[in-house]
Write a protein that holds these residues in place. Structure first.
Motif, short mmCIF file in Angstrom:
data_model
loop_
_atom_site.label_atom_id
_atom_site.label_comp_id
_atom_site.label_asym_id
_atom_site.label_seq_id
_atom_site.Cartn_x
_atom_site.Cartn_y
_atom_site.Cartn_z
N LEU A 100 -5.78 7.96 -7.75
CA LEU A 100 -6.31 6.63 -8.07
C LEU A 100 -7.43 6.72 -9.11
N ILE A 159 2.23 1.76 -3.48
CA ILE A 159 1.22 2.24 -4.45
C ILE A 159 1.08 3.76 -4.31
N LEU A 161 0.82 -1.22 0.00
CA LEU A 161 0.00 0.00 0.00
C LEU A 161 0.85 1.28 0.00
N PRO A 162 1.87 1.37 0.89
CA PRO A 162 2.72 2.57 0.83
C PRO A 162 3.41 2.74 -0.52
#
Lengths: 340, 218
Positions: free
Chosen positions: A75, A64, A61-62
């Motif tokens: 996003l 991305i 996640l970090p």
């Protein structure tokens, strides 16, 4: 932003590297980041699958967010998500797939399972000078050694593969025998630079018979026996091992090129970063008038850029998942892929 | 307010969506792999309520302990859904969710939760006065001595019935008791009511079992 632009987010988590990439139909690769777990596994002398999975869930996640920020995108700019579904470590694959599928579901955009080796195979297409189809692909990494007849995207026929250890695995195991630190492959290659090529001659496995399959486990045993007899000649053993593997790979590439009559060879996967191998194959290329392509060094090992690209090429043609099941395929043959 | 609750940490796949219609839930027991179920179940509840993920105000989830892959699937799914629309998340221990549910169901504030952790161990915790304490990985013969006023719940009571009962002094236990996402919703609402809004930013797992690899001798 024009509605015609299609941007794909790629997620790689099949082994010990978390990779994220963004590929745009307009600009090509626009951002990518990688976190390598090499240090985490070093003290265990190899990849520990459970630890790999535990790390992926913290990093994905970090990464991305970091890639989006690097590309100055939101996003909401993403049109599709591609993730490595296999082959690889099941637990590690599951991390990438659960994040990718749920993110795509929540954004209401298509997602696609990417074959990790197709990612490697298409990685040279990330470069400015690109190979044209058809070509022979030599895929060499810690988990795979194979020669593939590539007629187009998804049109793959495996011409030969390793019957035992992958070449990268043989490098790592031989390095371990010589007492080199993990990951042993690059350390062995560095040590080989100081070795005398004429001191030992190791066999070139399976080159004395027809066919394109490989076998590297005997070479590793040969190195072990030589080391037991000559414990003070590590560099010479490393050199003999490297020469034997690279020449074996070169001999099989020559056969594959002669068999297919193709004039292009691409070499990808972690071992394609090996300079001796590149030298050997460039020599072969010159001799046969064959163009040899490699990905840039950073895309030889696992990365998110190649997954973004491989997924992108399919997503823009309408390939996508039709179910919301979180799918992984730890064992998956390249030949099962659908042609684009 | 719309809250999604997700649990895939154990042999249960459970989803609940809280809205002005109450809780719309799915609960499937005996699940070997939640990978094929979790998003289709989310689809079902969202479509039944008539909202989409971007309408969410929060996500509650179990963060473990449990089966490692199940725990990571839960975390991965929550990470993905929350990232898409920047939705705040709140994780609860699987033991707390089970303890909270049991305290409510049996109307008591003395619950001993034991989940089967395989390898001859249990994930152990005490749920008392609306709080989880003693959360740990233990051998069944190393649990707290508690007494008859406690009720034991969780799959550990089935796997290690005799030893747990002898050691804890508990004779009233229900092995057939699982985490429910509906209880996650309640825990989330209680938490927000008591402490205001909260976001754990990056949902991460709780494993309790951390000795998972042996270091090389070299």
């Amino acid at each position: 932003m024009s509605t015609k632009v299609f941007i794909t987010l790629g997620i790689e988590s099949s082994c010990d590297e978390t990779g994220i990439g963004l590929y745009s139909s307009e600009k090509g690769l626009i951002a990518h980041q990688l976190f390598s777990q090499v240090e985490l596994h070093a003290e265990y002398g190899g990849v520990v699958p459970e630890l790999a999975s535990r790390d992926h869930i913290q990093r994905t996640l970090p990464l991305i967010k970091a890639v989006l920020s690097e590309a100055e995108l939101q996003l909401s700019d993403i049109n599709g998500i591609a993730y490595t579904a296999g082959p690889g470590l099941a637990g590690a694959l599951l991390v990438g797939s659960s994040i990718a599928k749920s993110l795509a579901w929540s954004l209401d955009i298509p997602s696609l399972a990417v074959h990790h080796m197709e990612g490697h195979l298409l990685a040279p297409l990330l470069e400015e000078t690109q190979p044209e189809f058809p070509f022979v692909a030599l895929l060499v990494s810690g988990g795979h050694t194979m020669l593939v007849d590539v007629k187009g995207i998804g049109k793959y026929k495996i011409l030969g593969e390793s019957l035992d250890d992958a070449v990268g695995e043989a490098f790592d195991k031989t390095a371990k025998i010589l007492g080199l630190s993990y990951p042993g492959g690059p350390a062995l290659a560095a040590l080989a630079e100081q070795g005398d090529e004429t001191r030992f001659k190791f066999p070139r496995p399976m080159t004395d018979r027809p066919g394109l399959d490989f076998s590297f486990s005997g070479l590793k045993t040969f190195a072990r026996n030589t080391f037991a007899k000559y414990p003070n000649e590590k560099a010479n053993i490393a050199k003999a091992f490297e020469v034997a593997t690279t020449q074996t790979l070169m001999i099989k590439c020559r056969r594959a090129l002669e068999q297919t009559h193709y004039s292009t060879l691409i070499v990808a996967g972690g071992v394609s970063a090996n300079q001796s191998l590149r030298k050997e194959l460039n020599k072969l290329g010159k001799k046969l008038a064959v163009n040899v392509f490699y990905p840039r060094q950073e895309f030889c090992t696992d990365n998110g850029a190649m997954i973004a690209l491989a997924g992108h090429l399919r997503l823009i043609k309408g390939h996508k998942f039709i179910t919301n099941k979180i799918t992984i395929k730890p064992r998956w043959s390249l030949e099962e892929l659908e042609a684009v | 307010m719309h809250i999604l609750a997700i649990d895939t940490c154990t042999e249960v796949c459970s989803v609940s969506l809280y809205s002005n219609q109450g809780k719309t839930s799915r609960f499937i027991k005996g699940v070997e792999k939640s990978s094929g179920l979790i998003l289709p179940l989310c689809d079902e509840v969202f479509s039944e309520v008539g909202i989409t993920p971007k309408d969410l105000d929060g996500i509650a989830y179990t963060k473990g302990p449990g089966a490692f892959t199940g725990v990571r699937m839960c975390i991965g799914v929550v990470q993905g859904i929350s990232l898409a629309h920047d939705i705040p998340t709140m994780g609860f221990s699987t033991l707390e969710v089970v303890g909270f549910g049991a305290a409510k169901k049996f109307n008591t504030d003395k619950i001993a939760v034991a989940l089967d952790a395989r390898m001859g161990e249990v994930y152990w915790g005490l749920y008392q006065d609306q709080k989880l304490t003693n959360e740990s990985l233990r051998k069944p013969d190393d649990v707290n001595t508690l007494g008859q006023d406690f009720i034991g719940v969780g799959t550990g009571w089935g796997a290690h019935e005799q030893v747990l009962s002898e050691r804890s002094g508990i004779s009233n236990y229900k092995a057939n008791f699982y985490p429910k996402s509906e209880n996650l919703i309640d825990l989330y609402l209680i938490h927000v009511n008591e402490n205001g809004n909260f976001d754990d930013k990056l949902p991460l797992p709780t494993y309790l079992r951390n000795n998972v690899a042996h270091k090389s001798l070299k």
